[in-house]
Scaffold this active site. Structure first.
Site, PDB file in Angstrom:
ATOM      1  N   TRP A  99       4.949 -55.012  -4.744  1.00 46.37           N
ATOM      2  CA  TRP A  99       3.957 -54.428  -3.835  1.00 46.37           C
ATOM      3  C   TRP A  99       2.542 -54.885  -4.136  1.00 46.37           C
ATOM      4  CZ3 TRP A  99       5.867 -53.234   0.530  1.00 46.37           C
ATOM      5  CH2 TRP A  99       7.199 -52.796   0.597  1.00 46.37           C
ATOM      6  N   ASP A 109      -2.844 -48.299  -5.312  1.00 42.78           N
ATOM      7  CA  ASP A 109      -1.682 -47.999  -4.480  1.00 42.78           C
ATOM      8  C   ASP A 109      -0.782 -47.081  -5.314  1.00 42.78           C
ATOM      9  OD1 ASP A 109       0.713 -47.901  -3.159  1.00 42.78           O
ATOM     10  OD2 ASP A 109       0.980 -50.072  -2.990  1.00 42.78           O
ATOM     11  N   LYS A 129       7.720 -41.282   0.316  1.00 40.63           N
ATOM     12  CA  LYS A 129       8.415 -41.230  -0.967  1.00 40.63           C
ATOM     13  C   LYS A 129       8.225 -39.852  -1.606  1.00 40.63           C
ATOM     14  CE  LYS A 129       7.404 -45.941  -0.848  1.00 40.63           C
ATOM     15  NZ  LYS A 129       8.755 -46.493  -0.717  1.00 40.63           N
TER      16      LYS A 129
HETATM   17  N1  PMP Z   1       3.304 -49.891  -1.936  1.00 38.19           N
HETATM   18  C1  PMP Z   1       4.355 -49.402  -2.614  1.00 38.19           C
HETATM   19  C2  PMP Z   1       4.209 -49.157  -4.079  1.00 38.19           C
HETATM   20  C3  PMP Z   1       5.546 -49.123  -1.932  1.00 38.19           C
HETATM   21  O1  PMP Z   1       6.594 -48.643  -2.590  1.00 38.19           O
HETATM   22  C4  PMP Z   1       5.620 -49.357  -0.541  1.00 38.19           C
HETATM   23  C5  PMP Z   1       6.859 -49.036   0.265  1.00 38.19           C
HETATM   24  N2  PMP Z   1       8.050 -49.167  -0.336  1.00 38.19           N
HETATM   25  C6  PMP Z   1       4.507 -49.889   0.100  1.00 38.19           C
HETATM   26  C7  PMP Z   1       3.364 -50.125  -0.619  1.00 38.19           C
HETATM   27  C8  PMP Z   1       4.528 -50.155   1.571  1.00 38.19           C
HETATM   28  O2  PMP Z   1       4.478 -48.935   2.190  1.00 38.19           O
HETATM   29  P1  PMP Z   1       4.669 -48.692   3.752  1.00 38.19           P
HETATM   30  O3  PMP Z   1       6.090 -48.972   4.054  1.00 38.19           O
HETATM   31  O4  PMP Z   1       4.267 -47.261   3.908  1.00 38.19           O
HETATM   32  O5  PMP Z   1       3.756 -49.617   4.458  1.00 38.19           O
END
Ligand code: PMP
Length: 367
Positions: A104, A174, A198
């Site tokens: 990510w 994040d 989550k």
């Molecule tokens: N950052 C992290 C740490 C994630 O786990 C995720 C989703 N799995 C995201 C960003 C992306 O999030 P979204 O699907 O809400 O755009």
């Protein structure tokens, strides 16, 4: 028809607190005293204003969020924040430091690079993102507009258990996959963002917590006026996340989840539970050496427990048999392989106990 709940180890969308689901179910046809569903009411109604206001108040209470921070509920998930952060906070001539510890944060860098200058202050992609760095391994560049960090990497299952000391620098984090899983000191951050699906609520909304001076500073940049209105933080601050029609149901359920979290004792209480749940799983992983954790011990995530079995065939067998035993979502992300047990706030401890017992039994039969 049977509606028994199984144990949902999915990484997100993920398990929600049962009391939140029950209240949503009970009030789905008509909110008490309103006579209409939350799915049907205007986002400009007093009722919805109260819901979003209560959600903000609960988020503020849980996170002890200082007055000079705005709490926003935005569309586009955490992914849109990968772009909004640099669009607002990385003006021409400036640069940002990015710490890359997993899939990510790697994606965040890619988006930021489209907008402005980026320095990768740390990456351990070559070692397959098995750990978080020590402070001295992070090569910051003095004067950077901000430092970006993903404090829990959902796919690799590595977590910063403490935010490294970055002094007065603006830290953008994040926190998607461990937001509100433990106490946090908001004042150490300039921006915190998290996709809700989550640890906070259903998909469709991202929680963004941003310090006021950064919103003001963003608006002073020359390129800011040229940004689409939906991508300017200032829009959402001014309109209190109601510039356009927000994901009302997601915000409503998030509020119910926040009420649940406050009800069980807030972040201090949930941290103890999360520590215990993760501790049980890691203890089983370490018990004989049959299972192998992906993350280095000091970087292990309390939310996403990643591990492997001796052979891929055994992993497939494990996932299949676990599913038949009422445990779903255990397949690891394809980039890491193996298994991943996501055990967010709402994941019941009994589910961890069930998985641990299953692991013991599986090893006995297949070890
Ligand atoms: N950052 C992290 C740490 C994630 O786990 C995720 C989703 N799995 C995201 C960003 C992306 O999030 P979204 O699907 O809400 O755009």
């Amino acid at each position: 028809m049977a509606t028994e709940r199984i144990y949902n180890f999915a990484a997100g969308p993920a398990v929600l607190p049962v009391p939140a689901l029950e209240e949503a179910q009970r009030d789905l046809l008509a909110l008490p005293g309103v006579g209409m569903s939350v799915l049907e009411i205007s986002h400009r109604s007093k009722t919805f204003e109260a819901i979003i206001g209560e959600c903000e108040a609960n988020v503020r209470k849980l996170g002890r969020i200082p007055e000079d921070y705005h709490v926003l509920f935005l569309p586009g998930g955490a992914t849109l924040q990968f772009s909004m952060v640099p669009m607002n906070l990385l003006p021409a001539g400036a640069w940002a430091d990015y710490i890359v510890t997993g899939t990510w944060s790697d994606k965040a860098v890619k988006e930021a690079t489209k907008v402005g200058a980026v320095n990768v202050a740390f990456t351990n992609k070559a070692e397959n993102f098995v750990r978080v760095p020590k402070r001295e391994e992070i090569k910051l560049t003095p004067g950077a507009a901000y430092i970006h960090i993903a404090t829990n990497e959902t796919i690799q299952g590595v977590e910063f258990h403490k935010l490294p000391d970055f002094g007065d620098a603006v830290v953008v984090a994040d926190t998607s996959s461990h937001m509100f899983s433990r106490p946090l000191e908001v004042a150490k951050y300039g921006v915190l963002y998290a996709g809700a699906q989550k640890n906070l609520g259903p998909a469709g909304v991202a929680l963004v917590i941003i310090r006021d001076d950064l919103v003001k500073k963003a608006a002073q940049n020359r390129a800011y006026a040229g940004l689409p209105v939906m991508l300017q933080y200032g829009t959402h601050v001014q309109e209190k996340s109601l510039y356009n029609t927000p994901p009302a149901f997601a915000i409503y359920v998030m509020n119910l989840a926040m009420k649940w979290l406050i009800g069980i004792g807030g972040l201090e209480a949930i941290e103890k539970i999360n520590e215990r749940k993760a501790g049980k799983l890691y203890a089983e992983i370490d018990r004989t050496g049959y299972y192998k954790g992906h993350a280095a011990k000091d970087s292990r995530s309390r939310m996403n427990v990643t591990f492997r079995l001796p052979k891929e065939e055994l992993e497939e067998k494990f996932i299949k048999e676990a599913k038949a035993a009422g445990m779903d979502g255990l397949k690891g992300h394809r980039s890491v392989g193996g298994l991943r047990a996501s055990i967010y706030n709402a994941f019941p401890e009994a589910g961890v106990d069930t998985l641990v017992a299953f692991m013991k039994e599986f090893e006995k039969k297949n070890g």
